[in-house]
Design a protein around this motif. Structure first.
Motif, short mmCIF file in Angstrom:
data_model
loop_
_atom_site.label_atom_id
_atom_site.label_comp_id
_atom_site.label_asym_id
_atom_site.label_seq_id
_atom_site.Cartn_x
_atom_site.Cartn_y
_atom_site.Cartn_z
N ALA A 182 -5.84 39.76 52.94
CA ALA A 182 -4.97 38.60 52.76
C ALA A 182 -5.80 37.35 52.49
N MET A 218 -6.05 35.04 49.15
CA MET A 218 -5.73 33.61 49.25
C MET A 218 -6.83 32.76 48.61
N ALA A 278 0.92 33.96 55.54
CA ALA A 278 0.41 32.93 54.63
C ALA A 278 1.15 31.60 54.72
N SER A 316 3.34 32.87 50.38
CA SER A 316 4.26 33.14 51.49
C SER A 316 5.66 33.51 51.01
N TYR A 326 2.25 38.39 47.54
CA TYR A 326 1.12 39.32 47.39
C TYR A 326 1.53 40.55 46.59
N GLU A 340 2.20 38.20 53.57
CA GLU A 340 3.10 37.11 53.15
C GLU A 340 3.64 36.36 54.35
N MET A 395 -3.97 33.92 61.34
CA MET A 395 -3.21 34.91 60.60
C MET A 395 -3.17 36.28 61.28
N THR A 454 -0.44 28.31 49.24
CA THR A 454 0.20 28.87 50.42
C THR A 454 1.70 29.08 50.21
#
Length: 258
Positions: free
Chosen positions: A224, A228, A134, A84, A89, A131, A180, A80
């Motif tokens: 996303a 992840m 996250a 972030s 990403y 981002e 999210m 994470t």
């Protein structure tokens, strides 16, 4: 048809601005269990309440699962934090969020006529939204890890390279999506990306055989999460196969043979 598609996509894009070395020992212990009848190895320690001559010797089931939970906590925390960060990403080609497959030909056409900057802005907006979302989900993973049972832990230890990731995916996807989605939606709305995506691809879908999801927030949220869990799976594989350090006391206690 191509002109309609290009115009539709232009309408959208023009407005968008450690833990390591743990499971290696586990895998060796599992293999040892499969070749002996004495119940030795780490799984033997689990089955027999913690009596074994290898890593995990004298430890209870609770101690062993506690070590596994700590490994997962460190892995998800690392994931994470990295995702972030700015470019978490966007700069990772394996998980970078790009235009849907249905729009790839249109993207190539736009780049071919010198409109690549517009496409890049659209892609930037999607990855930035991911981002932004996250960084605030670590607590969701932590809750799932805390709720892991001894049975869950044993199944993960016995499972494949991505058994822990599969456990997290099964137990957190719904909550992660709920957490999210509003963050991603807010980020996309700041540049009107959601509105123009819907307007553009609603028209596109009238003619296209392969439809594009007109809900941009849902598309980005799904991508996303996909990225992840892919990143977590890499961490899990590394943890299982790389004989490097245990980074907390419980990991050393359970997996370091100390």
């Amino acid at each position: 048809m191509k002109k309609i598609i290009v115009c539709a996509l232009v309408a959208f894009v023009s407005y968008t601005a450690t833990a390591q070395g743990i499971f290696n020992k586990i895998n060796k212990a599992i293999k040892k269990d499969s070749t002996t009848t004495s119940g030795g190895g780490l799984l033997g320690a689990i089955k027999n309440g913690g009596s074994s001559g290898t890593s995990g010797a004298g430890l209870s089931n609770a101690d062993i699962v506690s070590g596994l939970k700590d490994a997962l906590r460190v892995a998800t925390d690392s994931t994470t934090k990295s995702l972030s960060a700015v470019g978490g990403y966007l700069k990772n080609e394996a998980i970078k969020i790009v235009m849907p497959a249905e729009a790839v030909k249109v993207e190539k056409t736009l780049r071919g006529i010198g409109a690549g900057a517009l496409v890049d802005k659209a892609i930037l907006s999607m990855n930035t939204a991911a981002e932004n979302a996250a960084g605030d989900v670590g607590g969701i993973f932590l809750t799932a890890i805390k709720q892991m049972t001894v049975t869950d832990g044993i199944n993960i230890l016995r499972g494949g390279d991505h058994a822990a990731t599969d456990f997290l995916k099964r137990t957190t996807t719904a909550t992660l999506t709920e957490k999210m989605r509003p963050v991603i939606e807010s980020s996309l709305k700041k540049v009107n990306a959601d509105k123009y995506w819907n307007d553009a691809f609603s028209k596109y879908n009238l003619f296209a055989q392969q439809k594009v999801n007109t809900d941009l927030t849902a598309y980005v949220t799904g991508k996303a999460l996909e990225g992840m869990f892919y990143k977590i799976s890499l961490e899990e594989t590394k943890i299982r196969k790389d004989p490097a350090a245990q980074v907390t006391d419980i990991l050393k206690k359970v997996f370091g043979g100390k």
